[in-house]
Design an enzyme around this catalytic site. Sequence first.
Site, PDB file in Angstrom:
ATOM      1  N   CYS A 149       0.839  -1.201   0.000  1.00 15.54           N
ATOM      2  CA  CYS A 149       0.000   0.000   0.000  1.00 15.54           C
ATOM      3  C   CYS A 149       0.876   1.254   0.000  1.00 15.54           C
ATOM      4  O   CYS A 149       1.442   1.611  -1.026  1.00 15.54           O
ATOM      5  CB  CYS A 149      -0.962  -0.032   1.185  1.00 15.54           C
ATOM      6  SG  CYS A 149      -2.338   1.134   1.044  1.00 15.54           S
ATOM      7  N   HIS A 191      -3.523  -5.338   0.104  1.00 18.18           N
ATOM      8  CA  HIS A 191      -3.009  -5.855   1.376  1.00 18.18           C
ATOM      9  C   HIS A 191      -3.110  -7.383   1.365  1.00 18.18           C
ATOM     10  O   HIS A 191      -4.025  -7.963   1.958  1.00 18.18           O
ATOM     11  CB  HIS A 191      -3.816  -5.302   2.555  1.00 18.18           C
ATOM     12  CG  HIS A 191      -3.578  -3.858   2.830  1.00 18.18           C
ATOM     13  ND1 HIS A 191      -2.614  -3.418   3.709  1.00 18.18           N
ATOM     14  CD2 HIS A 191      -4.176  -2.753   2.326  1.00 18.18           C
ATOM     15  CE1 HIS A 191      -2.632  -2.093   3.746  1.00 18.18           C
ATOM     16  NE2 HIS A 191      -3.563  -1.662   2.913  1.00 18.18           N
ATOM     17  N   GLU A 218      -1.615  -9.543   2.974  1.00 18.53           N
ATOM     18  CA  GLU A 218      -1.495 -10.162   4.297  1.00 18.53           C
ATOM     19  C   GLU A 218      -2.862 -10.557   4.862  1.00 18.53           C
ATOM     20  O   GLU A 218      -2.963 -11.461   5.697  1.00 18.53           O
ATOM     21  CB  GLU A 218      -0.783  -9.222   5.274  1.00 18.53           C
ATOM     22  CG  GLU A 218      -1.503  -7.927   5.595  1.00 18.53           C
ATOM     23  CD  GLU A 218      -1.156  -6.794   4.657  1.00 18.53           C
ATOM     24  OE1 GLU A 218      -1.414  -5.626   5.011  1.00 18.53           O
ATOM     25  OE2 GLU A 218      -0.623  -7.080   3.566  1.00 18.53           O
TER      26      GLU A 218
END
Length: 576
Positions: free
Chosen positions: A396, A525, A527
């Site tokens: 990001c 993102h 993750e």
Amino acid sequence: MKYVLVSGGVISGIGKVWGDWTWLGLSDTQTIHHVTVLPGLGLGITGHNTEKAIKDGGESDLDLGNYERYLNLNLTNENNITTGKIYKAVIERERKGDYIGRTVQVVPHITDAIQDWIQRVAKIPVDDSGEEPDVCIIELGGTVGDIESMPFVEALTQFRYKVGKGNLVNIHVSYVPVIHGEEKTKPTQHAIKQMRSAGLVPDLIACRCERALDEVTVQKIARSCQVEFEQVVTVRDIETIYQVPLLLEEQGLLARLREALLLDQLSLPPTLIHKGSNLWQLWKKTVVSKPYLEPVNIALVGKYIALPDSYLSVIKALEHSAMRCDRKLNLAWIDAEHLEDATLQSDPTTYHKAWSQLTIASGCIVPGGFGGRGVAGMVKAAKWARECKIPYLGICLGMQVAVIEAAQNLCGLKGATSEEFDAQAEHRVVIFMPEGSKEIMGGTMRLGTKTTHFQAGSEWSKLRALYGDVTGMEERHRHRYEVNPDYIEELEKAGLNFVGKDESGRRMEVVELKDHPFFVGVQAHPEFTSRVLAPSPTYLGFVAATIGCLDQVIQSIRQQKHSNKLVNGVEESVHF
């Protein structure tokens, strides 16, 4: 539908999430769902309430992320219940006239709304099977006795009798401190007493503690709390949180849950049983500690270093990938401000220490964030990783930082920056998204799962290979600024390749350097979709490049491409 209510006492942040991990051992017989009850009005952005973007664009606290990671679920905004949501729903019903002019009260209207929400959401499929779950786990946030949780406690007290005997188990997580070597049971005794006075009845008491409790202590807790000895389990500190399910299995907890919820009476297809059994065996094989693992040294350069929970999803994704590569994660936390020239002048010792940590690391990750503080240090870290051929992953803001660094040092655009940091700058290579709002901050970002399309000619891309050479990938987003499309041609001429874009072709999603071991920036993102047994391809590639085994990982993914699904890939998917 079977329900498991996990409540907490004595202190907050006690680790009620362990109740979800228990179900890994039962995954051979049940499909699991999860609902989180947060008695607060809304969410904060720091501390325990660090926000996490979920699949449908909702935002939740980090607990929901834990449940997704450990149970391999895809939850929605509906799985997160807050006081604000419940009261808003009841007020809207009253305005529509659903209560026909009756006085609206906490009991029964608020409590009924809570129960109805749980029962409705519990039936929504949350995994790839598309089937209605067999078990719904409800976490009652906070501590029983908190003033804001009173309506929820009353609702769940009623709910126990509404669903009937054999359909709900209440696991209460308490804390047993050890003071001067003595195990103290009084806090747990008082917590259970308060719990019972509120209307909840513990079927199991899970005692969080620093060490395994003495049998005498367990007997005392059982006797004082009016439960059987077998209803008290010890959840002691262990080497890694991923081993908690194994600890609970050793104490026979799974058998007690099967008995209490009559789970053996459920009829399930053999394929699901086989899949669950394999999952449990793979989990045990993955999380068992391996002695003398070599470390993988990674520097995390961020701006919220004082609040590590702000990067919890990032840390977990790195851990998943390190386990996959048989390495132990060694994370160096570096405050981005400490890398800046201003720190060299004000505090040379801190400056040199930060740069020493960065230069000895084998890889550098710059995660997301907001605001201009520390960005100059992040740009320096990106420049160092680019020039020294050190694996770099920008998430990001980290991707935008890589673009700013390239604009400044490869394109020669002096003062290039983001509109977020300087709205009057001459070269704003990162701009505010036109559909966003600068007046209303909450819920106005670009949120949820979006598709990134790999561009023609990007077949060389390492990231594309990690997703199985697909034409597109799906990841969750949470941002309000984007790379300025007016500078793309100039940046690409300088060597920065935008290999992934959105469906319009104007919004940049992935940036990558071709002649570099691994230099990747993603606007998404990834993750948020990383799982213990299925690491995020983006993070796996970064960690593998840091170790030096990226080629082997890519080869493994390609070999499995046609036999399994690709994780987050649009065309196909693979299980690592």
